[in-house]
Design a protein around this motif. Structure first.
Motif, PDB file in Angstrom:
ATOM      1  N   LEU A  42       8.370  21.087 -10.196  1.00 38.87           N
ATOM      2  CA  LEU A  42       8.138  20.329  -8.968  1.00 38.87           C
ATOM      3  C   LEU A  42       6.670  19.953  -8.811  1.00 38.87           C
ATOM      4  O   LEU A  42       6.338  18.836  -8.362  1.00 38.87           O
ATOM      5  CB  LEU A  42       8.614  21.129  -7.755  1.00 38.87           C
ATOM      6  CG  LEU A  42      10.126  21.324  -7.621  1.00 38.87           C
ATOM      7  CD1 LEU A  42      10.445  22.270  -6.469  1.00 38.87           C
ATOM      8  CD2 LEU A  42      10.826  19.978  -7.404  1.00 38.87           C
ATOM      9  N   ASN A  43       5.785  20.861  -9.192  1.00 33.97           N
ATOM     10  CA  ASN A  43       4.354  20.531  -9.129  1.00 33.97           C
ATOM     11  C   ASN A  43       3.997  19.423 -10.107  1.00 33.97           C
ATOM     12  O   ASN A  43       3.183  18.543  -9.796  1.00 33.97           O
ATOM     13  CB  ASN A  43       3.509  21.778  -9.417  1.00 33.97           C
ATOM     14  CG  ASN A  43       3.296  22.632  -8.189  1.00 33.97           C
ATOM     15  OD1 ASN A  43       3.225  22.131  -7.070  1.00 33.97           O
ATOM     16  ND2 ASN A  43       3.196  23.944  -8.378  1.00 33.97           N
ATOM     17  N   GLN A  44       4.615  19.451 -11.283  1.00 36.42           N
ATOM     18  CA  GLN A  44       4.349  18.399 -12.255  1.00 36.42           C
ATOM     19  C   GLN A  44       4.829  17.037 -11.752  1.00 36.42           C
ATOM     20  O   GLN A  44       4.250  15.998 -12.082  1.00 36.42           O
ATOM     21  CB  GLN A  44       5.029  18.728 -13.597  1.00 36.42           C
ATOM     22  CG  GLN A  44       4.530  19.990 -14.259  1.00 36.42           C
ATOM     23  CD  GLN A  44       3.023  20.034 -14.387  1.00 36.42           C
ATOM     24  OE1 GLN A  44       2.399  19.119 -14.950  1.00 36.42           O
ATOM     25  NE2 GLN A  44       2.406  21.088 -13.853  1.00 36.42           N
ATOM     26  N   ALA A  45       5.890  17.076 -10.934  1.00 40.49           N
ATOM     27  CA  ALA A  45       6.420  15.831 -10.372  1.00 40.49           C
ATOM     28  C   ALA A  45       5.662  15.400  -9.120  1.00 40.49           C
ATOM     29  O   ALA A  45       5.956  14.348  -8.544  1.00 40.49           O
ATOM     30  CB  ALA A  45       7.901  16.009 -10.036  1.00 40.49           C
ATOM     31  N   GLY A  46       4.694  16.212  -8.698  1.00 42.50           N
ATOM     32  CA  GLY A  46       3.909  15.870  -7.522  1.00 42.50           C
ATOM     33  C   GLY A  46       4.524  16.328  -6.212  1.00 42.50           C
ATOM     34  O   GLY A  46       4.022  15.985  -5.137  1.00 42.50           O
ATOM     35  N   TRP A  47       5.581  17.117  -6.268  1.00 46.03           N
ATOM     36  CA  TRP A  47       6.264  17.598  -5.059  1.00 46.03           C
ATOM     37  C   TRP A  47       5.728  18.990  -4.693  1.00 46.03           C
ATOM     38  O   TRP A  47       6.425  19.997  -4.769  1.00 46.03           O
ATOM     39  CB  TRP A  47       7.774  17.647  -5.289  1.00 46.03           C
ATOM     40  CG  TRP A  47       8.374  16.290  -5.548  1.00 46.03           C
ATOM     41  CD1 TRP A  47       7.749  15.086  -5.455  1.00 46.03           C
ATOM     42  CD2 TRP A  47       9.709  16.024  -5.953  1.00 46.03           C
ATOM     43  NE1 TRP A  47       8.597  14.053  -5.773  1.00 46.03           N
ATOM     44  CE2 TRP A  47       9.841  14.609  -6.075  1.00 46.03           C
ATOM     45  CE3 TRP A  47      10.827  16.800  -6.212  1.00 46.03           C
ATOM     46  CZ2 TRP A  47      11.015  13.984  -6.458  1.00 46.03           C
ATOM     47  CZ3 TRP A  47      12.004  16.188  -6.595  1.00 46.03           C
ATOM     48  CH2 TRP A  47      12.100  14.798  -6.705  1.00 46.03           C
ATOM     49  N   LEU A  54       9.841  27.041  -2.417  1.00 41.84           N
ATOM     50  CA  LEU A  54      10.709  27.887  -3.236  1.00 41.84           C
ATOM     51  C   LEU A  54      10.342  29.364  -3.164  1.00 41.84           C
ATOM     52  O   LEU A  54      11.144  30.220  -3.538  1.00 41.84           O
ATOM     53  CB  LEU A  54      10.682  27.418  -4.694  1.00 41.84           C
ATOM     54  CG  LEU A  54      11.492  26.162  -5.001  1.00 41.84           C
ATOM     55  CD1 LEU A  54      11.343  25.761  -6.455  1.00 41.84           C
ATOM     56  CD2 LEU A  54      12.956  26.364  -4.665  1.00 41.84           C
ATOM     57  N   PHE A  55       9.145  29.652  -2.672  1.00 38.44           N
ATOM     58  CA  PHE A  55       8.781  31.063  -2.520  1.00 38.44           C
ATOM     59  C   PHE A  55       9.517  31.714  -1.354  1.00 38.44           C
ATOM     60  O   PHE A  55       9.401  32.930  -1.148  1.00 38.44           O
ATOM     61  CB  PHE A  55       7.264  31.206  -2.368  1.00 38.44           C
ATOM     62  CG  PHE A  55       6.524  30.904  -3.642  1.00 38.44           C
ATOM     63  CD1 PHE A  55       6.613  31.767  -4.718  1.00 38.44           C
ATOM     64  CD2 PHE A  55       5.782  29.742  -3.783  1.00 38.44           C
ATOM     65  CE1 PHE A  55       5.956  31.494  -5.914  1.00 38.44           C
ATOM     66  CE2 PHE A  55       5.120  29.453  -4.967  1.00 38.44           C
ATOM     67  CZ  PHE A  55       5.207  30.327  -6.041  1.00 38.44           C
ATOM     68  N   LEU A 121      -4.029  29.294  -9.449  1.00 39.93           N
ATOM     69  CA  LEU A 121      -2.674  29.222 -10.014  1.00 39.93           C
ATOM     70  C   LEU A 121      -2.451  27.869 -10.683  1.00 39.93           C
ATOM     71  O   LEU A 121      -1.384  27.275 -10.583  1.00 39.93           O
ATOM     72  CB  LEU A 121      -1.636  29.456  -8.912  1.00 39.93           C
ATOM     73  CG  LEU A 121      -1.585  30.869  -8.316  1.00 39.93           C
ATOM     74  CD1 LEU A 121      -0.619  30.922  -7.134  1.00 39.93           C
ATOM     75  CD2 LEU A 121      -1.161  31.888  -9.374  1.00 39.93           C
ATOM     76  N   SER A 122      -3.481  27.413 -11.387  1.00 33.49           N
ATOM     77  CA  SER A 122      -3.387  26.102 -12.048  1.00 33.49           C
ATOM     78  C   SER A 122      -2.287  26.084 -13.103  1.00 33.49           C
ATOM     79  O   SER A 122      -1.690  25.034 -13.364  1.00 33.49           O
ATOM     80  CB  SER A 122      -4.726  25.740 -12.686  1.00 33.49           C
ATOM     81  OG  SER A 122      -5.127  26.749 -13.615  1.00 33.49           O
ATOM     82  N   TRP A 123      -1.971  27.243 -13.683  1.00 32.62           N
ATOM     83  CA  TRP A 123      -0.904  27.303 -14.692  1.00 32.62           C
ATOM     84  C   TRP A 123       0.465  27.001 -14.094  1.00 32.62           C
ATOM     85  O   TRP A 123       1.394  26.616 -14.798  1.00 32.62           O
ATOM     86  CB  TRP A 123      -0.895  28.671 -15.379  1.00 32.62           C
ATOM     87  CG  TRP A 123      -0.609  29.822 -14.456  1.00 32.62           C
ATOM     88  CD1 TRP A 123      -1.500  30.494 -13.690  1.00 32.62           C
ATOM     89  CD2 TRP A 123       0.659  30.428 -14.203  1.00 32.62           C
ATOM     90  NE1 TRP A 123      -0.879  31.483 -12.967  1.00 32.62           N
ATOM     91  CE2 TRP A 123       0.450  31.470 -13.275  1.00 32.62           C
ATOM     92  CE3 TRP A 123       1.944  30.200 -14.677  1.00 32.62           C
ATOM     93  CZ2 TRP A 123       1.482  32.274 -12.803  1.00 32.62           C
ATOM     94  CZ3 TRP A 123       2.972  31.007 -14.204  1.00 32.62           C
ATOM     95  CH2 TRP A 123       2.750  32.024 -13.283  1.00 32.62           C
ATOM     96  N   LEU A 124       0.568  27.149 -12.743  1.00 24.05           N
ATOM     97  CA  LEU A 124       1.804  26.790 -12.043  1.00 24.05           C
ATOM     98  C   LEU A 124       1.736  25.388 -11.448  1.00 24.05           C
ATOM     99  O   LEU A 124       2.704  24.922 -10.846  1.00 24.05           O
ATOM    100  CB  LEU A 124       2.078  27.794 -10.928  1.00 24.05           C
ATOM    101  CG  LEU A 124       3.042  28.948 -11.212  1.00 24.05           C
ATOM    102  CD1 LEU A 124       3.189  29.824  -9.975  1.00 24.05           C
ATOM    103  CD2 LEU A 124       4.402  28.450 -11.678  1.00 24.05           C
ATOM    104  N   GLY A 125       0.551  24.758 -11.605  1.00 19.54           N
ATOM    105  CA  GLY A 125       0.399  23.402 -11.081  1.00 19.54           C
ATOM    106  C   GLY A 125      -0.218  23.330  -9.702  1.00 19.54           C
ATOM    107  O   GLY A 125      -0.250  22.252  -9.093  1.00 19.54           O
TER     108      GLY A 125
END
Length: 409
Positions: A42-47, A54-55, A121-125
């Motif tokens: 979702l982060n990659q999609a910009g959402w 989701l947390f 948390l850049s690895w999660l986007g």
């Protein structure tokens, strides 16, 4: 000699249809890991807002998904016959299903602590760490697996094997509710469905009145019961030399060690996480306590003692989905009749009063007193044939309630 096995039990053509479905109980302690790839996507999609939402997977599971599944799949309907009970009880596969909860539980706790305090948390986007809405959802989700874990501890804490009793305490350490191990087994099961039991809800008592009464009443009871046990052994509960043998103190010590170590690793910024997840976790236990015995009362005999606890003194439910997630806790009437019986052999009893749905569907309703009373009060009334004098009524409302229902009658 008892023979233990891990071979599926079959007799007279009967097989446990839920045998491998019990592994669904591991969804709660693994849910946080399962959503991380979706968060990244979702982060990659910009959402980004959707990714943080989701947390909140824990509350979503409890208040939305499980109730929907309970309504969709309905009642369980399968009881083991007498001839398979011994073999089913000694099938070790079922206890391994509960043991597996613990490693996933603690891996999720550590993951949650890391995500809550991480500044990058850049690895999660994410650009930096989580915002507070996501942090609160994360803490509640970890608290949800802790609350469900209390039920796993409940299953193991009733058993005679020392390993399972220690695993019960370890499971309770997350929610800082280790005294439950003492109070539930030696307090609640003795006083259940009586005015003396802090964990038995009274007719007309809201959850918000019951919650502090049960929390603090159970705490006081656990300390009293354990002190009495130590005195019977000739030990002073105040002597530091006896503290390692004190089942309340050594259970609390596990919480201190767990959270002390995690705060040392992740910093004092973890403290809000510890508090939120613990309070929410044991609040889930107390909401289940509230609905399990609401308004039910054991009659007092002429000698001043209460009648033996029977299936009529616990609300029962047999919805299959919540059964799988809570290891047959909903078959509560059989549990009180046979406290050491393992979850896979518990039966749904026809003589027990039945809830209108599964526990998962009702937990949220316990928070809303008008809806809860509309749903349950007439069921208590029907259970006692219209005579509420036989019910466990909140003392401060007793006269008002009896007058009201007498007028209606």
């Amino acid at each position: 000699m008892t023979v233990e096995t891990s071979t599926p039990v079959a007799a007279a053509g009967w097989r446990d249809k839920k045998r491998y479905l019990w592994l669904l109980g591991l969804i709660a302690p693994t849910a946080l890991f399962l959503v991380l790839p979706i968060v990244w996507g979702l982060n990659q999609a910009g959402w980004h807002t959707a990714a943080q939402s989701l947390f909140w997977i824990g509350p979503f599971l409890i208040y939305v998904l499980l109730p929907i599944l309970d309504l969709r799949f309905g009642a369980d309907g399968q009881n083991p016959p007498d001839e398979v009970m011994a073999a089913l009880e000694n099938d070790r596969y079922y206890r391994y299903c509960t043991y597996l909860y613990l490693p996933f539980q603690y891996l999720s706790v550590i993951l949650g602590a890391y995500l809550f305090t991480a500044s990058n948390l850049s690895w999660l986007g994410f650009d930096g760490g989580l915002g507070w809405p996501a942090k609160i959802g994360l803490a509640l989700s970890v608290g949800a697996l802790g609350g469900i874990g209390i039920n796993t501890a409940h299953e193991m804490g009733h058993k005679k094997e020392s390993l399972e009793r220690w695993l019960s305490k370890i499971t309770l350490a997350q929610s800082c509710y280790g005294h439950f191990y003492v109070e539930h087994n030696r307090g609640h099961h003795v006083r259940v469905a009586t005015p003396e039991d802090p964990a038995s809800a009274r007719f007309g008592e809201s959850f918000w009145v019951f919650f502090p009464r049960s929390v603090f009443g159970s705490l006081r009871s656990a300390l009293h019961l354990e002190a009495a046990r130590l005195r019977r052994l000739g030990r002073s509960p105040w002597d530091p030399r006896t503290w390692p043998h004190n089942d309340v103190l050594n259970a609390w010590a596990m919480s201190v060690v767990l959270w002390g170590a995690l705060i040392a690793v992740f910093g004092v910024g973890l403290i809000p996480f510890v508090i939120i997840q613990a309070v929410y976790g044991f609040s889930l236990l107390e909401s289940v306590n509230y609905l399990e015995h609401y308004g039910l009362l054991r009659a007092k005999r002429a000698n001043g003692r209460y009648e033996r606890c029977t299936p009529e003194h616990s609300w029962n439910s047999d919805h299959i989905v919540t059964n799988l997630f809570l290891y047959h806790l909903q078959r509560h009437s059989d549990h009180h009749a046979n406290p050491t019986r393992r979850y896979q052999t518990l039966r749904s009893m026809d003589t027990a009063p039945n809830l209108p749905s599964g526990y998962a569907s009702l937990i949220g309703l316990t928070y809303l007193p008008p809806l809860w009373r509309r749903l349950m009060d007439h069921r208590v009334l029907a259970h006692y044939g219209g005579d509420l004098r036989r019910a466990n009524i909140a003392p401060h409302r007793r006269e008002k309630i009896l007058a009201r229902y007498s007028a209606v009658g």
